[in-house]
Design an enzyme around this catalytic site. Structure first.
Site, PDB file in Angstrom:
ATOM      1  N   ASP A   1       0.876  -1.171   0.000  1.00  0.00           N
ATOM      2  CA  ASP A   1       0.000   0.000   0.000  1.00  0.00           C
ATOM      3  C   ASP A   1       0.914   1.221   0.000  1.00  0.00           C
ATOM      4  O   ASP A   1       1.440   1.603   1.040  1.00  0.00           O
ATOM      5  CB  ASP A   1      -0.903  -0.006   1.238  1.00  0.00           C
ATOM      6  CG  ASP A   1      -1.762   1.247   1.316  1.00  0.00           C
ATOM      7  OD1 ASP A   1      -2.346   1.629   0.289  1.00  0.00           O
ATOM      8  OD2 ASP A   1      -1.832   1.856   2.399  1.00  0.00           O
TER       9      ASP A   1
ATOM     10  N   GLU B   1      -1.279  -1.522  -4.824  1.00  0.00           N
ATOM     11  CA  GLU B   1      -2.486  -0.745  -5.076  1.00  0.00           C
ATOM     12  C   GLU B   1      -2.200   0.330  -6.115  1.00  0.00           C
ATOM     13  O   GLU B   1      -1.158   0.979  -6.072  1.00  0.00           O
ATOM     14  CB  GLU B   1      -2.976  -0.102  -3.779  1.00  0.00           C
ATOM     15  CG  GLU B   1      -4.306   0.592  -3.920  1.00  0.00           C
ATOM     16  CD  GLU B   1      -4.850   1.121  -2.613  1.00  0.00           C
ATOM     17  OE1 GLU B   1      -5.519   2.170  -2.642  1.00  0.00           O
ATOM     18  OE2 GLU B   1      -4.599   0.498  -1.555  1.00  0.00           O
TER      19      GLU B   1
ATOM     20  N   ASP C   1      -2.091   1.064   7.466  1.00  0.00           N
ATOM     21  CA  ASP C   1      -1.355   0.884   6.213  1.00  0.00           C
ATOM     22  C   ASP C   1      -0.894  -0.564   6.036  1.00  0.00           C
ATOM     23  O   ASP C   1      -0.888  -1.085   4.923  1.00  0.00           O
ATOM     24  CB  ASP C   1      -0.148   1.831   6.155  1.00  0.00           C
ATOM     25  CG  ASP C   1      -0.578   3.289   6.107  1.00  0.00           C
ATOM     26  OD1 ASP C   1      -1.328   3.648   5.182  1.00  0.00           O
ATOM     27  OD2 ASP C   1      -0.185   4.057   7.000  1.00  0.00           O
TER      28      ASP C   1
END
Length: 194
Positions: A8, A72, A144
């Site tokens: 991420d 992502e 996160d």
């Protein structure tokens, strides 16, 4: 069995999660964040790159299992400066993963939430709760890190579905053609994907 690292990306904190995938079973291995402590963007990029490399090297050193990576995709932020910094952080993570000879799959935030929660507009708390349920975690990871794990879970589900689809196509002996909106894979295509 294979290892999957999910990333991420973020310019201040890049979350990561590592799971092992064997058939339908997903097992938690590690999760955390790579924190950048500089106001200088080139220094932050270097810290993200070296942090991702260090994590991948550790798991490649102590495991013989193949490793896959998922990250992502960048979403359109309202602040162009934030979007640029996020894109640079994401680029540093992708460069590190490819430098370690990993193939990188990209997923949108909606795809990740859909895979983990069954709902593409789920909030961060729902994603964290489902990550804990799927991986049987007693402690909720930092936000996160949970997003990194969710990305890895999304890739595992996507890969598992693709293997089932390809396996069924191989068993039925279909050839590549497009009839009435459906694609079919040939034996040659199946061999390329394995």
């Amino acid at each position: 069995m294979s290892l999957i690292i999910g990333i991420d990306p973020g310019s201040r904190m890049t979350g990561y999660g590592i799971i092992s995938s064997h058939a339908d079973k997903l097992t938690f291995l590690d999760a955390g964040t790579i924190r950048t402590d500089s106001s200088d963007m080139p220094t932050r990029i270097a810290q993200i790159f070296s942090g991702v490399c260090r994590i991948v090297q550790h798991y490649q050193k102590y495991s013989d299992e193949p490793m896959h990576a998922a990250i992502e995709q960048v979403f359109m932020a309202t602040n162009p400066d934030s979007a640029l910094k996020l894109g640079q952080a994401r680029g540093a993570a992708i460069a590190a993963l490819t430098a370690m000879n990993l193939s990188v799959s990209e997923y949108t935030a909606r795809q990740i939430k859909q895979a983990v929660c069954g709902y593409g507009a789920a909030d961060k708390e729902q994603v964290s709760a489902m990550v804990c349920r799927i991986l049987l975690l007693d402690v909720v990871p930092q936000a996160d890190a949970a997003d990194g794990l969710a990305c890895a879970i999304c890739h595992a589900h996507s890969s598992h579905s693709m293997h089932k689809l390809l396996g069924n196509a191989a068993l039925s002996g279909r050839s590549t053609s497009k009839k009435k909106g459906r694609w079919r894979l040939s034996e040659e295509d199946l061999l390329k994907l394995r």
